[in-house]
Design a protein around this motif. Sequence first.
Motif, PDB file in Angstrom:
ATOM      1  N   ILE A   1       0.830  -1.202   0.000  1.00 29.42           N
ATOM      2  CA  ILE A   1       0.000   0.000   0.000  1.00 29.42           C
ATOM      3  C   ILE A   1       0.864   1.251   0.000  1.00 29.42           C
ATOM      4  O   ILE A   1       1.796   1.384   0.809  1.00 29.42           O
ATOM      5  N   ILE A   2       0.562   2.154  -0.924  1.00 29.53           N
ATOM      6  CA  ILE A   2       1.263   3.426  -1.059  1.00 29.53           C
ATOM      7  C   ILE A   2       0.307   4.547  -0.661  1.00 29.53           C
ATOM      8  O   ILE A   2      -0.785   4.669  -1.216  1.00 29.53           O
ATOM      9  N   THR A   3       0.724   5.339   0.305  1.00 31.83           N
ATOM     10  CA  THR A   3      -0.090   6.449   0.788  1.00 31.83           C
ATOM     11  C   THR A   3       0.004   7.651  -0.145  1.00 31.83           C
ATOM     12  O   THR A   3       1.094   8.007  -0.593  1.00 31.83           O
ATOM     13  N   LEU A   4      -1.123   8.277  -0.405  1.00 30.91           N
ATOM     14  CA  LEU A   4      -1.176   9.521  -1.171  1.00 30.91           C
ATOM     15  C   LEU A   4      -1.601  10.648  -0.245  1.00 30.91           C
ATOM     16  O   LEU A   4      -2.552  10.506   0.520  1.00 30.91           O
ATOM     17  N   SER A   5      -0.898  11.765  -0.307  1.00 25.69           N
ATOM     18  CA  SER A   5      -1.265  12.875   0.577  1.00 25.69           C
ATOM     19  C   SER A   5      -0.908  14.199  -0.071  1.00 25.69           C
ATOM     20  O   SER A   5      -0.251  14.256  -1.109  1.00 25.69           O
ATOM     21  N   MET A   6      -1.344  15.267   0.584  1.00 25.11           N
ATOM     22  CA  MET A   6      -0.983  16.617   0.185  1.00 25.11           C
ATOM     23  C   MET A   6       0.019  17.169   1.188  1.00 25.11           C
ATOM     24  O   MET A   6       0.167  16.638   2.296  1.00 25.11           O
ATOM     25  N   TYR A   7       0.699  18.254   0.825  1.00 22.36           N
ATOM     26  CA  TYR A   7       1.541  18.947   1.793  1.00 22.36           C
ATOM     27  C   TYR A   7       0.687  19.359   2.994  1.00 22.36           C
ATOM     28  O   TYR A   7      -0.470  19.738   2.846  1.00 22.36           O
ATOM     29  N   GLY A   8       1.245  19.261   4.176  1.00 24.86           N
ATOM     30  CA  GLY A   8       0.537  19.642   5.380  1.00 24.86           C
ATOM     31  C   GLY A   8      -0.130  18.486   6.083  1.00 24.86           C
ATOM     32  O   GLY A   8      -0.668  18.647   7.171  1.00 24.86           O
ATOM     33  N   GLU A   9      -0.101  17.291   5.459  1.00 25.35           N
ATOM     34  CA  GLU A   9      -0.724  16.120   6.077  1.00 25.35           C
ATOM     35  C   GLU A   9       0.307  15.183   6.694  1.00 25.35           C
ATOM     36  O   GLU A   9       0.002  14.040   7.015  1.00 25.35           O
ATOM     37  N   GLU A  10       1.540  15.668   6.893  1.00 25.45           N
ATOM     38  CA  GLU A  10       2.607  14.809   7.383  1.00 25.45           C
ATOM     39  C   GLU A  10       2.318  14.221   8.759  1.00 25.45           C
ATOM     40  O   GLU A  10       2.820  13.147   9.101  1.00 25.45           O
ATOM     41  N   SER A  11       1.503  14.923   9.549  1.00 21.64           N
ATOM     42  CA  SER A  11       1.216  14.436  10.898  1.00 21.64           C
ATOM     43  C   SER A  11       0.466  13.107  10.870  1.00 21.64           C
ATOM     44  O   SER A  11       0.442  12.382  11.870  1.00 21.64           O
ATOM     45  N   TYR A  12      -0.157  12.762   9.736  1.00 18.00           N
ATOM     46  CA  TYR A  12      -0.884  11.502   9.628  1.00 18.00           C
ATOM     47  C   TYR A  12       0.038  10.323   9.324  1.00 18.00           C
ATOM     48  O   TYR A  12      -0.386   9.173   9.392  1.00 18.00           O
TER      49      TYR A  12
ATOM     50  N   MET B   1      -0.145   5.935   9.277  1.00 20.89           N
ATOM     51  CA  MET B   1      -0.037   5.090   8.090  1.00 20.89           C
ATOM     52  C   MET B   1       1.121   4.103   8.214  1.00 20.89           C
ATOM     53  O   MET B   1       1.021   2.959   7.778  1.00 20.89           O
ATOM     54  N   VAL B   2       2.219   4.536   8.814  1.00 23.73           N
ATOM     55  CA  VAL B   2       3.348   3.627   9.061  1.00 23.73           C
ATOM     56  C   VAL B   2       2.899   2.493   9.967  1.00 23.73           C
ATOM     57  O   VAL B   2       3.154   1.312   9.703  1.00 23.73           O
ATOM     58  N   GLU B   3       2.236   2.836  11.070  1.00 26.26           N
ATOM     59  CA  GLU B   3       1.789   1.825  12.022  1.00 26.26           C
ATOM     60  C   GLU B   3       0.733   0.904  11.402  1.00 26.26           C
ATOM     61  O   GLU B   3       0.650  -0.278  11.758  1.00 26.26           O
ATOM     62  N   ALA B   4      -0.050   1.424  10.477  1.00 25.66           N
ATOM     63  CA  ALA B   4      -1.064   0.603   9.810  1.00 25.66           C
ATOM     64  C   ALA B   4      -0.443  -0.370   8.818  1.00 25.66           C
ATOM     65  O   ALA B   4      -1.064  -1.382   8.471  1.00 25.66           O
ATOM     66  N   GLY B   5       0.774  -0.073   8.348  1.00 28.28           N
ATOM     67  CA  GLY B   5       1.464  -0.997   7.453  1.00 28.28           C
ATOM     68  C   GLY B   5       1.724  -0.513   6.052  1.00 28.28           C
ATOM     69  O   GLY B   5       2.140  -1.287   5.184  1.00 28.28           O
ATOM     70  N   ALA B   6       1.503   0.780   5.768  1.00 25.28           N
ATOM     71  CA  ALA B   6       1.800   1.315   4.434  1.00 25.28           C
ATOM     72  C   ALA B   6       3.288   1.201   4.148  1.00 25.28           C
ATOM     73  O   ALA B   6       4.122   1.329   5.041  1.00 25.28           O
ATOM     74  N   ARG B   7       3.628   0.974   2.876  1.00 24.53           N
ATOM     75  CA  ARG B   7       5.030   0.777   2.492  1.00 24.53           C
ATOM     76  C   ARG B   7       5.578   1.912   1.636  1.00 24.53           C
ATOM     77  O   ARG B   7       6.790   2.025   1.477  1.00 24.53           O
ATOM     78  N   GLY B   8       4.699   2.721   1.055  1.00 23.37           N
ATOM     79  CA  GLY B   8       5.143   3.819   0.215  1.00 23.37           C
ATOM     80  C   GLY B   8       4.416   5.094   0.584  1.00 23.37           C
ATOM     81  O   GLY B   8       3.274   5.058   1.071  1.00 23.37           O
ATOM     82  N   PHE B   9       5.078   6.232   0.345  1.00 23.02           N
ATOM     83  CA  PHE B   9       4.532   7.524   0.759  1.00 23.02           C
ATOM     84  C   PHE B   9       4.819   8.541  -0.340  1.00 23.02           C
ATOM     85  O   PHE B   9       5.981   8.853  -0.609  1.00 23.02           O
ATOM     86  N   LEU B  10       3.761   9.034  -0.961  1.00 26.14           N
ATOM     87  CA  LEU B  10       3.874   9.937  -2.104  1.00 26.14           C
ATOM     88  C   LEU B  10       3.001  11.166  -1.929  1.00 26.14           C
ATOM     89  O   LEU B  10       1.880  11.065  -1.424  1.00 26.14           O
TER      90      LEU B  10
ATOM     91  N   VAL C   1       6.289   8.173  -9.105  1.00 22.63           N
ATOM     92  CA  VAL C   1       5.201   7.202  -8.953  1.00 22.63           C
ATOM     93  C   VAL C   1       5.680   5.809  -9.382  1.00 22.63           C
ATOM     94  O   VAL C   1       5.471   4.818  -8.672  1.00 22.63           O
ATOM     95  N   ILE C   2       6.326   5.722 -10.535  1.00 19.99           N
ATOM     96  CA  ILE C   2       6.821   4.436 -11.030  1.00 19.99           C
ATOM     97  C   ILE C   2       7.888   3.874 -10.091  1.00 19.99           C
ATOM     98  O   ILE C   2       7.897   2.671  -9.785  1.00 19.99           O
ATOM     99  N   GLU C   3       8.784   4.741  -9.614  1.00 22.56           N
ATOM    100  CA  GLU C   3       9.817   4.280  -8.683  1.00 22.56           C
ATOM    101  C   GLU C   3       9.192   3.743  -7.395  1.00 22.56           C
ATOM    102  O   GLU C   3       9.639   2.723  -6.847  1.00 22.56           O
ATOM    103  N   ALA C   4       8.160   4.412  -6.917  1.00 22.29           N
ATOM    104  CA  ALA C   4       7.473   3.947  -5.704  1.00 22.29           C
ATOM    105  C   ALA C   4       6.861   2.571  -5.930  1.00 22.29           C
ATOM    106  O   ALA C   4       6.986   1.673  -5.079  1.00 22.29           O
ATOM    107  N   ILE C   5       6.193   2.388  -7.058  1.00 22.93           N
ATOM    108  CA  ILE C   5       5.576   1.095  -7.358  1.00 22.93           C
ATOM    109  C   ILE C   5       6.633  -0.005  -7.394  1.00 22.93           C
ATOM    110  O   ILE C   5       6.477  -1.066  -6.774  1.00 22.93           O
ATOM    111  N   GLU C   6       7.703   0.242  -8.129  1.00 22.22           N
ATOM    112  CA  GLU C   6       8.738  -0.783  -8.285  1.00 22.22           C
ATOM    113  C   GLU C   6       9.393  -1.110  -6.946  1.00 22.22           C
ATOM    114  O   GLU C   6       9.682  -2.276  -6.654  1.00 22.22           O
ATOM    115  N   THR C   7       9.607  -0.081  -6.115  1.00 21.81           N
ATOM    116  CA  THR C   7      10.270  -0.302  -4.826  1.00 21.81           C
ATOM    117  C   THR C   7       9.408  -1.131  -3.893  1.00 21.81           C
ATOM    118  O   THR C   7       9.875  -2.109  -3.298  1.00 21.81           O
TER     119      THR C   7
END
Length: 211
Positions: A79-90, A94-103, A112-118
């Motif tokens: 799972i890759i998280t999508l967010s806007m600037y200013g949402e870093e506090s969340y 997402m880390v604790e929930a198990g997300a693996r990517g952050f964009l 985006v492609i690098e995140a998917i491949e990683t």
Amino acid sequence: MDCRIALVDDHTLFRNGLRGLLERHTGYRVVGEASGGEEFLAMLDTLDTDVVFMDFAMPGIDGAQTTERALARRPELKIITLSMYGEESYYSRMVEAGARGFLLKDSDIGDVIEAIETVAEGGTYFSPQLLSSLTGRMRTREAVTDEPLSSREREILVAVCRGLSNQEIADELFISKRTVDKHRANILEKTGCKNTASLVVYAIRNRIVEI
């Protein structure tokens, strides 16, 4: 690579745009879309997907709750998280929930492609802009008794999370860069991490730093 992707975001225009960008690249197929967490979880059992792009701020259950519930049923999902600037506090959630990517949502297609491949290969990804933003917000937490890192290794990990290079860490701690290199190699081995992004996730998940 042949990568099957699901998009979970409440903005149809954003989903359409991301799908269009992805499908211009050979090997990437969008196989499912949902406008919210409940809709995604309802389709999860029949959804044949490898990678999920998950918005955090959605009506109903948010991205963290959706991620946690999805991974409880399908632990192999990346799972890759999508967010806007200013949402870093969340991001801690997402880390604790198990997300693996952050964009960030305005990332270019290369990121985006690098995140998917990683993440598809089992790694952890932070977009460069986001990682740079996060390092300025990190705060150190108190050490815990069962922590596998030594006090010096913990000190160096915190410095890594602050965005310092090995030479900058050496200068700050009044030790040689070679010593920092050795400590960093030990940290990677002890934590099973492969890069700075995965070290940041490890530090957040293990409450060594907080955002």
